[in-house]
Every structure is written in C-alpha cells, then in structure tokens.
Design a protein around this motif. Structure first.
Motif: not given
Length: 149
Positions: A67-75, A77-89
């Motif tokens: 969460e802290d600038g790691g994998l989820l932020q990398g995802i 950044d790579a997939l801006p359209q996946a914002e809702s998926d990242v929030r869900r995770l």
C-alpha cells in the motif's frame, strides 16, 4: 531508473513476498486441518494462535509494503483504468486484517468450546485470502502486460 524498471522491481519483490505469504497460508491451513473441534484441547488452540500471530505479523508487513508506494501504486501507475480494482484490493486488506484478528482473539483464549467458531472463522479467512491473492495476481499480470507495451 525508468518507471518501467521500477515497476519491474516492485513486481519481482511482490512475487517473492507472495511466496512467503503462501508459505504462511499453507502453515495456517495445516494447523487448521489438525484442529478437530470435537476434541480440541486448549494447547491445540494456543498452537493455532501462535501460527496466526506469525502469519498476522508477516501479513501486516506485506499489506503495508503493497500500500505504501509499493505494488498497488505500481499497478495504479501502469493501469490507471484499474483504480477501482486497486481500491477494492486495499479495502480487502482491511477486511482480511479484521477477520484474522477475530480468529486470533478466539484462539488466544484457548477455550476448547470455541474450537468450532475458530475453525469457521479461519475457514472464512482462508477462503477470502486465497480469493484476494488470485485477484491481486490477476491484476498484477494485467499491469505487467500493459507495462510491456
């Protein structure tokens, strides 16, 4: 180092971290398979509590790293359209932490009468955790494919 290289490093670390998480999940599942609610003893529950303690410590660290600038932020950044998926995770992290804490509290009490409740709570947690890991892995693969383009 470019954004792509940073994401690659993040994803390599995530794969390693997930290997550790899966090891601890397997250990917890083994402890759960040894737990017979009909004949559980207080020491059996305390052994499960120790497994939960070890796993919870590692899981808290793992979620923090993601969460802290790691994998989820990398995802993200790579997939801006996946914002809702990242929030869900991220939301799943909180629910998983709560579910594991509930099971830990039951196990620490060491009351054999609570063994069926503990088994049900851990079964629920493990199912949620496995689903979360599958979702996260799938999202990581999507991000890596996007990052390669």
């Amino acid at each position: 180092m470019s954004g792509s290289q940073i994401f690659s490093k993040l994803s390599e670390r995530a794969v390693e971290d997930h290997g550790v998480i899966h090891f601890h999940l397997d250990q917890l599942e083994r402890a759960l398979s040894d737990l017979d609610p009909a004949s559980a003893k207080d020491e059996t529950l305390r052994t499960v509590a120790v497994r939960i303690d070890s796993f919870k410590e590692r899981l808290t660290e793992h979620f923090g790293t993601e969460e802290d600038g790691g994998l989820l932020q990398g995802i993200q950044d790579a997939l801006p359209q996946a914002e809702s998926d990242v929030r869900r995770l991220r939301a799943q992290h909180a629910r998983l932490d709560e579910a594991l804490e509930k099971a830990r509290a039951i196990a620490r009490r060491g009351d054999p009468a609570e063994a069926p409740v503990l088994k049900a709570e851990l079964d629920r947690f493990l199912a949620l955790m496995r689903e979360h890991e599958r979702d996260e892995d799938a999202l990581l693969k999507r991000a890596l494919r996007q990052d390669e383009c």
